[in-house]
Design a protein around this motif. Structure first.
Motif, PDB file in Angstrom:
ATOM      1  N   SER A  19     -36.350 -31.914  22.624  1.00 15.16           N
ATOM      2  CA  SER A  19     -35.270 -32.902  22.573  1.00 15.16           C
ATOM      3  C   SER A  19     -35.405 -33.660  21.258  1.00 15.16           C
ATOM      4  N   LYS A  20     -34.707 -33.174  20.269  1.00 17.68           N
ATOM      5  CA  LYS A  20     -34.735 -33.790  18.944  1.00 17.68           C
ATOM      6  C   LYS A  20     -33.303 -33.919  18.443  1.00 17.68           C
ATOM      7  N   PRO A  21     -32.915 -35.100  17.948  1.00 16.00           N
ATOM      8  CA  PRO A  21     -31.542 -35.291  17.462  1.00 16.00           C
ATOM      9  C   PRO A  21     -31.250 -34.444  16.237  1.00 16.00           C
ATOM     10  N   VAL A  54     -33.152 -31.746  12.002  1.00 20.72           N
ATOM     11  CA  VAL A  54     -33.631 -32.753  12.941  1.00 20.72           C
ATOM     12  C   VAL A  54     -33.745 -34.078  12.190  1.00 20.72           C
ATOM     13  N   LEU A  55     -33.071 -35.104  12.703  1.00 24.89           N
ATOM     14  CA  LEU A  55     -33.039 -36.401  12.040  1.00 24.89           C
ATOM     15  C   LEU A  55     -33.563 -37.481  12.977  1.00 24.89           C
ATOM     16  N   THR A  56     -34.398 -38.345  12.469  1.00 17.73           N
ATOM     17  CA  THR A  56     -34.874 -39.471  13.266  1.00 17.73           C
ATOM     18  C   THR A  56     -33.856 -40.593  13.307  1.00 17.73           C
ATOM     19  N   VAL A  57     -32.986 -40.650  12.290  1.00 11.57           N
ATOM     20  CA  VAL A  57     -31.942 -41.672  12.226  1.00 11.57           C
ATOM     21  C   VAL A  57     -30.606 -40.987  11.954  1.00 11.57           C
ATOM     22  N   GLY A  89     -28.895 -38.793  13.794  1.00  5.91           N
ATOM     23  CA  GLY A  89     -28.612 -37.530  14.453  1.00  5.91           C
ATOM     24  C   GLY A  89     -28.054 -37.727  15.859  1.00  5.91           C
ATOM     25  N   SER A 104     -28.021 -36.601  19.877  1.00  2.00           N
ATOM     26  CA  SER A 104     -29.015 -36.091  20.818  1.00  2.00           C
ATOM     27  C   SER A 104     -28.806 -34.597  21.057  1.00  2.00           C
ATOM     28  N   HIS A 151     -33.636 -26.151  16.078  1.00  2.56           N
ATOM     29  CA  HIS A 151     -34.754 -26.500  16.952  1.00  2.56           C
ATOM     30  C   HIS A 151     -35.897 -25.498  16.847  1.00  2.56           C
ATOM     31  N   TYR A 206     -37.660 -25.980  13.593  1.00  2.00           N
ATOM     32  CA  TYR A 206     -38.444 -27.222  13.628  1.00  2.00           C
ATOM     33  C   TYR A 206     -39.771 -27.005  14.346  1.00  2.00           C
TER      34      TYR A 206
END
Length: 352
Positions: free
Chosen positions: A185-187, A200-203, A205, A207, A239, A242
């Motif tokens: 589960s990574k945005p 994959v972005l921490t800010v 992205g 869900s 995904h 990543y």
């Protein structure tokens, strides 16, 4: 442009509710977003008076008239392109898309797409926005897609997709030896520097959740099955990359080609020549927009992926035989063919 005049009376118990919300209930064949557009365009009247604000609070018992207009797909050319139809009725089509077929016209692909083919084979689908296409597969991903043949079916299918009620299961072959299945589960969002890629972005992205399990392990590759909980652009490709297991043949996220040591030259040549991501949408399940029944379809992998799997299996067997001879009958390499593992995080995921 096709149009339809819709009439109704707003129930008295709706007093104080938003106009767009009430109309979305009264005319459930159309999405709330589309109804909002019609309201803003002045195509909704209450007791003969036009209201252009979707958040207008109704009083109840008003007579409502909605002029529903749907733009035809007149800007695209109908083209005689073959379509592999798996299922068809008055409301939906289920298609087995071939690798290499673009779904919708865009930059670099003005025609020759699935949309152009749909316009040729189903003339009435021109009255449905985007020719009934409610979700997409990447150009080089093969497999199942559902297409709506009318606007009500399209609305219902889009709602199912938004609620994650459409089940989509993919077969993939990845680079690397995956130990076990799991959930990621990574945005996902647009790559910050390369606009043609996702990442994959921490800010920023959106869900994204993918469930995966191992089906079969080879020397340097793994066959996996992935169930999507969401449907972001390039989701499985991003995904898996990543996690360190990019898809074989992926031209964007694939990274360095990995050829197993001492692989036969013809096998290695096939790997080098596999120029599309090894990804196939093999299973599709949804609720029929008219009958409400759950329907499910399965299609086998295309020949290129089946041949790729056969080559990786043969390579495994050849390598084991060679090591067996080298060690005079003693085989120190453990090989478990066709390893199956359970889904590990989502108890509701059906087992085959």
């Amino acid at each position: 442009m096709s149009s339809q005049r819709l009439e109704a009376r707003i129930p008295t118990d709706k007093m104080g509710q938003r106009l767009d919300a009430v109309l979305a209930e009264l005319f459930s064949d159309y999405s709330r977003n589309r109804i909002q557009d019609w309201i803003r365009a002045g195509q909704v009247t209450l007791d003969g008076v036009a209201h252009k604000k979707p958040n207008f609070k109704v009083f109840g018992d008003e007579s409502v008239v909605l002029l529903a207009e749907i733009e035809d797909e007149v800007s695209y050319q109908a083209q005689d392109i073959p379509i592999d139809v798996v299922y068809e009725d008055d409301d939906i089509l289920v298609i087995n898309k071939s690798a290499g077929l673009v779904v919708h016209p865009g930059a670099g692909n003005p025609d020759g797409t699935l949309l152009n083919a749909l316009l040729f084979h189903y003339e009435a689908i021109r009255e449905v926005p985007r020719a009934g296409i409610v979700h997409r597969l990447d150009k080089d991903t093969s497999g199942l897609m559902v297409v709506a043949k009318n606007v009500p079916a399209q609305t219902h299918l889009v709602e199912q997709l938004q609620e994650h009620d459409v089940e989509r299961v993919y077969d993939a072959i990845v680079v690397g030896k995956m130990i076990s299945g799991g959930t990621i589960s990574k945005p996902i969002g647009r790559h910050p520097t390369d606009r043609k890629r996702m990442a994959v972005l921490t800010v920023g992205g959106k869900s994204a959740t993918s469930h995966y399990r191992v089906l079969e392990r080879f020397r340097e590759h793994t066959r996996v099955r992935v169930k999507l909980e969401t449907g972001r652009t390039h989701q499985i490709r991003v995904h898996m990359a990543y996690l360190g297991f990019p898809l074989i043949g992926d031209p964007v996220y694939g990274g360095r080609l990995r050829i197993p040591q001492q692989m036969m030259s013809e096998f290695a040549d096939y790997l080098r020549g596999f120029k599309r991501q090894a990804l196939h949408a093999g299973q599709l399940s949804l609720t029929h927009p008219r009958t409400g029944k759950t329907m499910k379809w399965k299609v086998s992998m295309p020949d290129d992926m089946l041949e790729l799997i056969d080559i990786l299996r043969d390579d495994m067997e050849d390598f084991q035989a060679m090591k067996h001879e080298d060690y005079m009958g003693y085989d120190e390499y453990d090989y478990d063919d066709g390893v199956e593992v359970e889904w590990v995080t989502d108890a509701d995921i059906p087992q085959e």
